[in-house]
Design a protein around this motif. Structure first.
Motif, mmCIF file in Angstrom:
data_model
loop_
_atom_site.group_PDB
_atom_site.id
_atom_site.type_symbol
_atom_site.label_atom_id
_atom_site.label_comp_id
_atom_site.label_asym_id
_atom_site.label_seq_id
_atom_site.Cartn_x
_atom_site.Cartn_y
_atom_site.Cartn_z
ATOM 1 N N GLY A 1 -1.998 -8.785 -1.942
ATOM 2 C CA GLY A 1 -2.242 -7.582 -2.083
ATOM 3 C C GLY A 1 -1.171 -6.529 -2.776
ATOM 4 O O GLY A 1 -1.064 -5.639 -2.586
ATOM 5 N N ILE A 2 -0.341 -7.221 -3.474
ATOM 6 C CA ILE A 2 0.811 -6.683 -3.991
ATOM 7 C C ILE A 2 0.228 -5.871 -5.236
ATOM 8 O O ILE A 2 0.744 -4.297 -5.690
ATOM 9 C CB ILE A 2 1.953 -7.332 -4.352
ATOM 10 N N ILE A 3 -0.686 -6.420 -6.201
ATOM 11 C CA ILE A 3 -1.173 -5.730 -7.415
ATOM 12 C C ILE A 3 -2.691 -5.880 -7.355
ATOM 13 O O ILE A 3 -3.050 -7.032 -6.673
ATOM 14 C CB ILE A 3 -0.341 -6.401 -8.461
ATOM 15 N N GLU A 4 -3.354 -5.308 -8.154
ATOM 16 C CA GLU A 4 -4.654 -5.618 -8.037
ATOM 17 C C GLU A 4 -5.147 -5.330 -9.523
ATOM 18 O O GLU A 4 -4.694 -4.715 -10.182
ATOM 19 C CB GLU A 4 -5.639 -4.675 -7.035
ATOM 20 N N GLY A 5 -6.408 -5.818 -9.672
ATOM 21 C CA GLY A 5 -7.191 -5.665 -11.053
ATOM 22 C C GLY A 5 -8.096 -4.356 -10.791
ATOM 23 O O GLY A 5 -8.091 -3.576 -9.748
ATOM 24 N N GLU B 1 2.621 3.258 -10.465
ATOM 25 C CA GLU B 1 2.123 1.669 -10.039
ATOM 26 C C GLU B 1 3.230 0.917 -9.586
ATOM 27 O O GLU B 1 3.177 0.140 -8.940
ATOM 28 C CB GLU B 1 1.346 1.102 -11.486
ATOM 29 N N LEU B 2 4.305 0.949 -10.556
ATOM 30 C CA LEU B 2 5.692 0.260 -10.286
ATOM 31 C C LEU B 2 6.128 0.567 -9.026
ATOM 32 O O LEU B 2 6.507 -0.377 -8.118
ATOM 33 C CB LEU B 2 6.482 0.516 -11.373
ATOM 34 N N ALA B 3 6.110 1.814 -8.606
ATOM 35 C CA ALA B 3 6.671 2.150 -7.273
ATOM 36 C C ALA B 3 5.750 1.657 -6.059
ATOM 37 O O ALA B 3 6.200 0.914 -4.990
ATOM 38 C CB ALA B 3 6.561 3.822 -7.086
ATOM 39 N N GLU B 4 4.514 1.495 -6.408
ATOM 40 C CA GLU B 4 3.381 0.969 -5.511
ATOM 41 C C GLU B 4 3.748 -0.641 -5.285
ATOM 42 O O GLU B 4 3.838 -1.389 -4.263
ATOM 43 C CB GLU B 4 2.115 1.311 -5.695
#
Length: 136
Positions: free
Chosen positions: A102-106, A121-124
């Motif tokens: 759940g760190i990054i998504e498409g 996005e990078l901060a999240e």
């Protein structure tokens, strides 16, 4: 931010990357390199002014998790993106792990590995990584 979260300090007094020497961030880049979290664009260049891609960020965050002892391999179960063949073969496991954590998504069935990440996005992504690593 990763350097500070992990408490990293460069061991070498000089950067291996010629394009970071003398810059305010040279020791941070060197510390990340020594920790195995980043690599250069070549053995002697880092390209600090290049934009980061989603694939590059995925690799760095997966390495960050492994640095703190998290076994990312168990999260590498296949994810299906329409552009899976656009993700470098050596990055697919790390991308899968980060998606499954759940760190990054498409988006709309695509990962878009070469798309530039925005600051938001990078901060999240960084926040999600540090939370899983229990560093925040």
């Amino acid at each position: 931010m990763v350097v500070r979260a992990l408490g990293l300090q460069a061991k070498a007094s000089d950067s291996v990357f010629s394009d970071t020497k003398g810059k305010w961030y040279a020791s941070d880049v060197q510390a990340l390199y020594e920790a195995g979290i980043i690599q250069g664009t070549s053995p002697t260049t880092f390209a600090p002014n290049n934009n980061l891609t989603r694939q590059q960020v995925s690799l760095m965050m997966a390495r960050t998790l492994r640095y703190v002892g998290i076994d990312t391999k168990k999260y590498e179960t296949a994810v299906s993106f329409r552009d899976i063949n656009s993700i470098a073969p050596n990055a697919r496991g790390d991308v899968s792990a980060l998606v499954n954590l759940g760190i990054i998504e498409g988006e709309n069935g695509y990962f878009a590995p070469s798309r530039q990440v925005t600051r938001a996005e990078l901060a999240e992504i960084l926040r999600n990584t540090l939370a899983i690593a229990q560093l925040m």
